[in-house]
Motif scaffolding. Sequence first.
Motif, PDB file in Angstrom:
ATOM      1  N   LEU A 138       0.819  -1.212   0.000  1.00  0.00           N
ATOM      2  CA  LEU A 138       0.000   0.000   0.000  1.00  0.00           C
ATOM      3  C   LEU A 138       0.858   1.270   0.000  1.00  0.00           C
ATOM      4  CD1 LEU A 138      -2.685   1.367  -0.042  1.00  0.00           C
ATOM      5  CD2 LEU A 138      -2.932   0.978   2.414  1.00  0.00           C
ATOM      6  N   PRO A 139       1.923   1.359   0.808  1.00  0.00           N
ATOM      7  CA  PRO A 139       2.803   2.537   0.699  1.00  0.00           C
ATOM      8  C   PRO A 139       3.419   2.691  -0.689  1.00  0.00           C
ATOM      9  CG  PRO A 139       3.186   1.440   2.776  1.00  0.00           C
ATOM     10  CD  PRO A 139       2.276   0.549   1.984  1.00  0.00           C
ATOM     11  N   LEU A 140       3.762   1.571  -1.351  1.00  0.00           N
ATOM     12  CA  LEU A 140       4.298   1.640  -2.707  1.00  0.00           C
ATOM     13  C   LEU A 140       3.245   2.203  -3.659  1.00  0.00           C
ATOM     14  CD1 LEU A 140       6.796   0.980  -4.415  1.00  0.00           C
ATOM     15  CD2 LEU A 140       5.821  -1.293  -4.815  1.00  0.00           C
ATOM     16  N   PHE A 141       2.003   1.804  -3.469  1.00  0.00           N
ATOM     17  CA  PHE A 141       0.899   2.344  -4.270  1.00  0.00           C
ATOM     18  C   PHE A 141       0.726   3.837  -4.017  1.00  0.00           C
ATOM     19  CE2 PHE A 141      -3.650   3.468  -4.381  1.00  0.00           C
ATOM     20  CZ  PHE A 141      -3.907   3.270  -5.727  1.00  0.00           C
ATOM     21  N   ILE A 142       0.865   4.250  -2.762  1.00  0.00           N
ATOM     22  CA  ILE A 142       0.744   5.675  -2.419  1.00  0.00           C
ATOM     23  C   ILE A 142       1.807   6.493  -3.157  1.00  0.00           C
ATOM     24  CG2 ILE A 142       1.007   7.353  -0.545  1.00  0.00           C
ATOM     25  CD1 ILE A 142      -0.256   5.300   1.332  1.00  0.00           C
ATOM     26  N   LEU A 143       3.020   5.980  -3.187  1.00  0.00           N
ATOM     27  CA  LEU A 143       4.093   6.691  -3.895  1.00  0.00           C
ATOM     28  C   LEU A 143       3.792   6.783  -5.389  1.00  0.00           C
ATOM     29  CD1 LEU A 143       7.295   5.221  -2.173  1.00  0.00           C
ATOM     30  CD2 LEU A 143       5.946   7.229  -1.542  1.00  0.00           C
ATOM     31  N   PHE A 144       3.247   5.713  -5.944  1.00  0.00           N
ATOM     32  CA  PHE A 144       2.917   5.703  -7.364  1.00  0.00           C
ATOM     33  C   PHE A 144       1.846   6.745  -7.677  1.00  0.00           C
ATOM     34  CE2 PHE A 144      -0.033   4.174 -10.659  1.00  0.00           C
ATOM     35  CZ  PHE A 144       0.820   4.141 -11.758  1.00  0.00           C
ATOM     36  N   VAL A 145       0.869   6.879  -6.809  1.00  0.00           N
ATOM     37  CA  VAL A 145      -0.232   7.816  -7.047  1.00  0.00           C
ATOM     38  C   VAL A 145       0.190   9.265  -6.809  1.00  0.00           C
ATOM     39  CG1 VAL A 145      -2.512   8.553  -6.218  1.00  0.00           C
ATOM     40  CG2 VAL A 145      -2.034   6.124  -6.579  1.00  0.00           C
ATOM     41  N   CYS A 146       1.011   9.484  -5.779  1.00  0.00           N
ATOM     42  CA  CYS A 146       1.306  10.857  -5.340  1.00  0.00           C
ATOM     43  C   CYS A 146       2.569  11.459  -5.949  1.00  0.00           C
ATOM     44  CB  CYS A 146       1.431  10.900  -3.819  1.00  0.00           C
ATOM     45  SG  CYS A 146      -0.057  10.431  -2.931  1.00  0.00           S
ATOM     46  N   HIS A 147       3.340  10.680  -6.682  1.00  0.00           N
ATOM     47  CA  HIS A 147       4.633  11.194  -7.150  1.00  0.00           C
ATOM     48  C   HIS A 147       4.507  12.385  -8.098  1.00  0.00           C
ATOM     49  CE1 HIS A 147       3.655   8.879 -10.781  1.00  0.00           C
ATOM     50  NE2 HIS A 147       4.609   9.568 -11.398  1.00  0.00           N
ATOM     51  N   ASN A 148       3.375  12.492  -8.792  1.00  0.00           N
ATOM     52  CA  ASN A 148       3.197  13.587  -9.752  1.00  0.00           C
ATOM     53  C   ASN A 148       2.108  14.567  -9.326  1.00  0.00           C
ATOM     54  OD1 ASN A 148       0.976  11.975 -10.110  1.00  0.00           O
ATOM     55  ND2 ASN A 148       1.180  11.782 -12.335  1.00  0.00           N
ATOM     56  N   ALA A 149       1.824  14.595  -8.036  1.00  0.00           N
ATOM     57  CA  ALA A 149       0.728  15.438  -7.547  1.00  0.00           C
ATOM     58  C   ALA A 149       0.929  16.912  -7.916  1.00  0.00           C
ATOM     59  CB  ALA A 149       0.603  15.295  -6.027  1.00  0.00           C
ATOM     60  N   ILE A 150       2.156  17.410  -7.792  1.00  0.00           N
ATOM     61  CA  ILE A 150       2.460  18.796  -8.139  1.00  0.00           C
ATOM     62  C   ILE A 150       3.249  18.883  -9.440  1.00  0.00           C
ATOM     63  CG2 ILE A 150       3.555  20.938  -7.355  1.00  0.00           C
ATOM     64  CD1 ILE A 150       1.200  20.131  -5.649  1.00  0.00           C
ATOM     65  N   SER A 151       4.184  17.967  -9.634  1.00  0.00           N
ATOM     66  CA  SER A 151       5.038  18.009 -10.829  1.00  0.00           C
ATOM     67  C   SER A 151       4.231  17.875 -12.110  1.00  0.00           C
ATOM     68  CB  SER A 151       6.098  16.911 -10.763  1.00  0.00           C
ATOM     69  OG  SER A 151       5.489  15.631 -10.640  1.00  0.00           O
ATOM     70  N   ARG A 152       3.119  17.153 -12.060  1.00  0.00           N
ATOM     71  CA  ARG A 152       2.265  17.023 -13.246  1.00  0.00           C
ATOM     72  C   ARG A 152       1.741  18.383 -13.677  1.00  0.00           C
ATOM     73  NH1 ARG A 152      -1.457  14.130 -11.147  1.00  0.00           N
ATOM     74  NH2 ARG A 152      -2.867  15.858 -10.688  1.00  0.00           N
ATOM     75  N   GLU A 153       1.324  19.190 -12.703  1.00  0.00           N
ATOM     76  CA  GLU A 153       0.803  20.515 -13.028  1.00  0.00           C
ATOM     77  C   GLU A 153       1.906  21.426 -13.564  1.00  0.00           C
ATOM     78  OE1 GLU A 153      -1.585  22.377 -10.113  1.00  0.00           O
ATOM     79  OE2 GLU A 153      -2.720  20.571  -9.621  1.00  0.00           O
ATOM     80  N   ARG A 154       3.134  21.253 -13.044  1.00  0.00           N
ATOM     81  CA  ARG A 154       4.253  22.045 -13.570  1.00  0.00           C
ATOM     82  C   ARG A 154       4.548  21.653 -15.008  1.00  0.00           C
ATOM     83  NH1 ARG A 154       7.678  21.067  -9.888  1.00  0.00           N
ATOM     84  NH2 ARG A 154       7.635  23.046  -8.746  1.00  0.00           N
ATOM     85  N   GLU A 213       2.461  20.367 -17.149  1.00  0.00           N
ATOM     86  CA  GLU A 213       1.343  20.792 -18.005  1.00  0.00           C
ATOM     87  C   GLU A 213       1.181  22.300 -18.025  1.00  0.00           C
ATOM     88  OE1 GLU A 213      -1.943  18.698 -16.366  1.00  0.00           O
ATOM     89  OE2 GLU A 213      -1.351  16.747 -17.215  1.00  0.00           O
ATOM     90  N   GLN A 214       2.046  22.990 -17.270  1.00  0.00           N
ATOM     91  CA  GLN A 214       2.066  24.456 -17.206  1.00  0.00           C
ATOM     92  C   GLN A 214       0.741  25.029 -16.681  1.00  0.00           C
ATOM     93  OE1 GLN A 214       3.289  25.920 -21.058  1.00  0.00           O
ATOM     94  NE2 GLN A 214       5.363  25.116 -20.856  1.00  0.00           N
ATOM     95  N   THR A 215       0.140  24.283 -15.750  1.00  0.00           N
ATOM     96  CA  THR A 215      -1.090  24.781 -15.117  1.00  0.00           C
ATOM     97  C   THR A 215      -0.843  25.212 -13.673  1.00  0.00           C
ATOM     98  OG1 THR A 215      -1.702  22.546 -14.425  1.00  0.00           O
ATOM     99  CG2 THR A 215      -2.554  23.314 -16.552  1.00  0.00           C
ATOM    100  N   LEU A 216       0.357  24.940 -13.162  1.00  0.00           N
ATOM    101  CA  LEU A 216       0.653  25.272 -11.769  1.00  0.00           C
ATOM    102  C   LEU A 216       0.617  26.782 -11.547  1.00  0.00           C
ATOM    103  CD1 LEU A 216       1.473  24.440  -8.930  1.00  0.00           C
ATOM    104  CD2 LEU A 216       3.862  24.406  -9.691  1.00  0.00           C
ATOM    105  N   SER A 217       1.274  27.531 -12.436  1.00  0.00           N
ATOM    106  CA  SER A 217       1.303  28.993 -12.289  1.00  0.00           C
ATOM    107  C   SER A 217      -0.098  29.575 -12.397  1.00  0.00           C
ATOM    108  CB  SER A 217       2.215  29.605 -13.344  1.00  0.00           C
ATOM    109  OG  SER A 217       3.543  29.152 -13.180  1.00  0.00           O
ATOM    110  N   MET A 218      -0.910  29.004 -13.272  1.00  0.00           N
ATOM    111  CA  MET A 218      -2.278  29.496 -13.433  1.00  0.00           C
ATOM    112  C   MET A 218      -3.078  29.294 -12.143  1.00  0.00           C
ATOM    113  SD  MET A 218      -3.021  28.035 -17.267  1.00  0.00           S
ATOM    114  CE  MET A 218      -4.771  28.407 -17.099  1.00  0.00           C
ATOM    115  N   ASN A 219      -2.909  28.135 -11.513  1.00  0.00           N
ATOM    116  CA  ASN A 219      -3.637  27.864 -10.267  1.00  0.00           C
ATOM    117  C   ASN A 219      -3.184  28.792  -9.153  1.00  0.00           C
ATOM    118  OD1 ASN A 219      -5.111  25.775 -11.396  1.00  0.00           O
ATOM    119  ND2 ASN A 219      -3.582  24.216 -10.838  1.00  0.00           N
ATOM    120  N   LEU A 220      -1.874  29.034  -9.095  1.00  0.00           N
ATOM    121  CA  LEU A 220      -1.347  29.906  -8.041  1.00  0.00           C
ATOM    122  C   LEU A 220      -1.747  31.359  -8.279  1.00  0.00           C
ATOM    123  CD1 LEU A 220       2.250  28.400  -7.606  1.00  0.00           C
ATOM    124  CD2 LEU A 220       0.197  27.956  -6.236  1.00  0.00           C
ATOM    125  N   ALA A 221      -1.977  31.712  -9.532  1.00  0.00           N
ATOM    126  CA  ALA A 221      -2.372  33.087  -9.856  1.00  0.00           C
ATOM    127  C   ALA A 221      -3.764  33.425  -9.346  1.00  0.00           C
ATOM    128  CB  ALA A 221      -2.298  33.308 -11.365  1.00  0.00           C
TER     129      ALA A 221
END
Length: 470
Positions: free
Chosen positions: A135-151, A153-161
């Motif tokens: 289960l911890p391995l699954f958690i890492l798989f799911v959460c590894h791109n929680a923020i980096s995915r938005e960076r 896709e270039q949507t992180l700055s838009m959300n922070l704006a």
Amino acid sequence: MTQIIKNEWTNLVRNRTALWLLGILVVLSGFTIGQAAGRFKKTLEHRNEATELMRSRFTGQGEVNPHSAAHYGHFVYKPLTFLSVLDEGVNPFSGVSLYLEGHRQNEALFSPSQQSSSSVRFGLLRLNLILQMLLPLFILFVCHNAISREREEQTLSMNLAQGITLRDLVWAKIMAYSLVWWVLLALILGGVWLITPAENAAVTGARIAGLFLTYGIYYFVITGVAVYLSARSKSSGNALLTLLALWVLTTVILPKATANIGDNSHSLISRLELEERISEDNKNGLDGHDPRNERTVRFRDSLMTHYGVDTVSKLPVNIDGLTMQADEEYHNIVYDKHFEGVRQTVRQQNSVTAWSSWINPFAALRNLSMSLAGTDVYHHFDFVTQAEDYRRVIIKKMNDEQAYGGSKTGEWDWTVKADFWEKIADFTYVPLSFGQALKNNLPEAGGLLFWLLLVCALIHFTVNKIKTAG
């Protein structure tokens, strides 16, 4: 924050791979609980049958000499805790029965691992493996791109704006994922609770609550680490590789390393060496079977002085029974001395792993899980201690009956009445309380709380300093 949590849940539902993996984990958990519960029921039936058989043999000895009965001995069995369904701990490798006899303390025998082939022992899927590693391995798989995915896709700055800070975004995603893991954990532990036998419900309920808190904190910590590293990483691939390296380090390398350090720094003596030391010390004590033994002679003379007689035949008691008991008490002192040394060495070995919890939260989770499930080495020590105390009680009753029951010194064919054995209570193990179990693992509890505070502080004070562009 609520909207971000809902969005994360929506993205998780849309992630077919994650849903499949989550479904597999749920099915595996249910299957494992069912299999473990079946093994528990079968083992419990065998254990109860053996206990009843040994008790009937003990009480049905009839009119025999009590010292002969002491050498014949008696078996007692370690009670099963239902939470072994969740975490078997050291149970597969520790003995399940103790042979109680006069003049000798034995070790627990017949561990399940001794009775199974290596393929069976290592092929069993256990619930603690799912909860602590898969289960911890699954958690890492799911959460590894929680923020980096938005960076990416270039949507992180838009959300922070829109006015939200990176810290708020990270906390929202951590809570979104953690709530999912907590619900899943509640379902699994709830399943264990529902099939708990009624007679174990009171003890099991408190310990399941402790297990939920322990695993819940651990999942929150690794979720926080995963989301934090995702925020710091330039790509999701880098975040995943880093997290997988940390998973291998904390769950495979560090536990092995700390165990080796503990073994090398506090080595146990061999069984042969221990028996030799015990035998050597016992030679310096009384010998209940040798009336010419120097200390036995002094003991006999002191008894005659105490009763004011000049020959053994004039004693109002059977000196054989008293000598046997004196011999037994000396052996007990020798046993306590040497076996306490062994247990102290084991505690020192375990303390290395315990204090490593402050650098590795997995060590804290594993040890606390075994402790709350009642399957760690301290529960095993407690069973052995209570069984040894019971051995001393029944041997003393036999020796006292030989001494004061009406027999004469040297009258080895004298026998007790058949109902004498019924008057000796059966062995009843009193398990450690929740507080006692937790007390044995205070370093681990402190280590887990330390990691919780560390992750929270790391996110609170450093996340807003992370560059969000690129």
